[in-house]
Scaffold this active site. Sequence first.
Site, PDB file in Angstrom:
ATOM      1  N   ASN A 110       0.861  -1.186   0.000  1.00  0.00           N
ATOM      2  CA  ASN A 110       0.000   0.000   0.000  1.00  0.00           C
ATOM      3  C   ASN A 110       0.893   1.232   0.000  1.00  0.00           C
ATOM      4  O   ASN A 110       1.971   1.224   0.599  1.00  0.00           O
ATOM      5  CB  ASN A 110      -0.860   0.001   1.271  1.00  0.00           C
ATOM      6  CG  ASN A 110      -1.744   1.232   1.388  1.00  0.00           C
ATOM      7  OD1 ASN A 110      -2.420   1.617   0.426  1.00  0.00           O
ATOM      8  ND2 ASN A 110      -1.744   1.859   2.551  1.00  0.00           N
ATOM      9  N   HIS A 112       1.005   5.118   1.273  1.00  0.00           N
ATOM     10  CA  HIS A 112       0.334   5.979   2.254  1.00  0.00           C
ATOM     11  C   HIS A 112       1.083   7.317   2.329  1.00  0.00           C
ATOM     12  O   HIS A 112       2.316   7.334   2.437  1.00  0.00           O
ATOM     13  CB  HIS A 112       0.337   5.302   3.629  1.00  0.00           C
ATOM     14  CG  HIS A 112      -0.324   6.130   4.676  1.00  0.00           C
ATOM     15  ND1 HIS A 112      -1.697   6.302   4.723  1.00  0.00           N
ATOM     16  CD2 HIS A 112       0.174   6.862   5.698  1.00  0.00           C
ATOM     17  CE1 HIS A 112      -2.007   7.099   5.732  1.00  0.00           C
ATOM     18  NE2 HIS A 112      -0.885   7.449   6.340  1.00  0.00           N
ATOM     19  N   SER A 139       5.032   6.640   2.310  1.00  0.00           N
ATOM     20  CA  SER A 139       5.590   5.336   2.647  1.00  0.00           C
ATOM     21  C   SER A 139       4.892   4.263   1.819  1.00  0.00           C
ATOM     22  O   SER A 139       3.690   4.347   1.567  1.00  0.00           O
ATOM     23  CB  SER A 139       5.330   5.011   4.128  1.00  0.00           C
ATOM     24  OG  SER A 139       5.824   6.022   4.980  1.00  0.00           O
ATOM     25  N   ASP A 148      -2.765   0.988   7.935  1.00  0.00           N
ATOM     26  CA  ASP A 148      -1.447   1.573   7.661  1.00  0.00           C
ATOM     27  C   ASP A 148      -0.389   1.078   8.661  1.00  0.00           C
ATOM     28  O   ASP A 148       0.525   1.828   9.041  1.00  0.00           O
ATOM     29  CB  ASP A 148      -1.520   3.109   7.681  1.00  0.00           C
ATOM     30  CG  ASP A 148      -2.543   3.634   6.688  1.00  0.00           C
ATOM     31  OD1 ASP A 148      -2.612   3.097   5.563  1.00  0.00           O
ATOM     32  OD2 ASP A 148      -3.285   4.577   7.025  1.00  0.00           O
TER      33      ASP A 148
END
Length: 219
Positions: A110, A112, A139, A148
């Site tokens: 992911n 973020h 990140s 997250d």
Amino acid sequence: MSSSPRIAVLASGRGSNLAALLDARERGELPVEFVLVGSDKADAGALRLAEAANIPTLALDPRSYPDRRAFDLDLFARVAASDADWLVLAGFMRVIDGEALRPWVGRVINIHPSLLPKYRGLHTHRRALEAGDAEHGASVHFVTAELDGGPVIAQARLAIAPGDDEQRLAQRLLPLEHRLLPAVLGLLAGGRLQWQAGNVRCDERPLTAPLQLGARGLE
Ligand code: GRF
């Protein structure tokens, strides 16, 4: 795994990070095959980008499922049916249920917009400004069922400037996100990055701190 790694992408919004992945592939810098772009929003710009690139798309409406787990299980069953090796969350604005995620742990990343572990969740740019931070960033991390919260693989940093407001900071960060995500996916798809037995390893070595995006790429 097939010779050209198969990538599925989930996105809820405009899809500029997806566009960056497609551009990197187009330039020959990301030798992967995009096999599915899925969304929880039928009107997501990311779906239109995928259609234009002849990538199969999928839009599922969470409201037509009894609960979050039922939605996530169906979504992940369809991602599995695409025969994807890796899954990229590129602006996918949902926390994933742990049971749906379990078979995929270590294969989902992911992006973020904060320097994790700072500012998980929403409004990251505003929160960095309000805290008076000197720097901000983005990140890429392995995804867990914790929002997250998975191990951070790589970060891009930028100094907060005097004239930055929430919008300007987001705008200045975005081009860095667009370099960071393809770079990390390239490592993953190239077999150079693993998350096993609680450790992230890059090029056979334990990653003791996140990689940093520099002028020449990840360092
Ligand atoms: C990006 O800022 C990403 O970091 C966050 O959501 C935003 C998505 O933007 N997770 P886009 O849809 O890729 O343009």
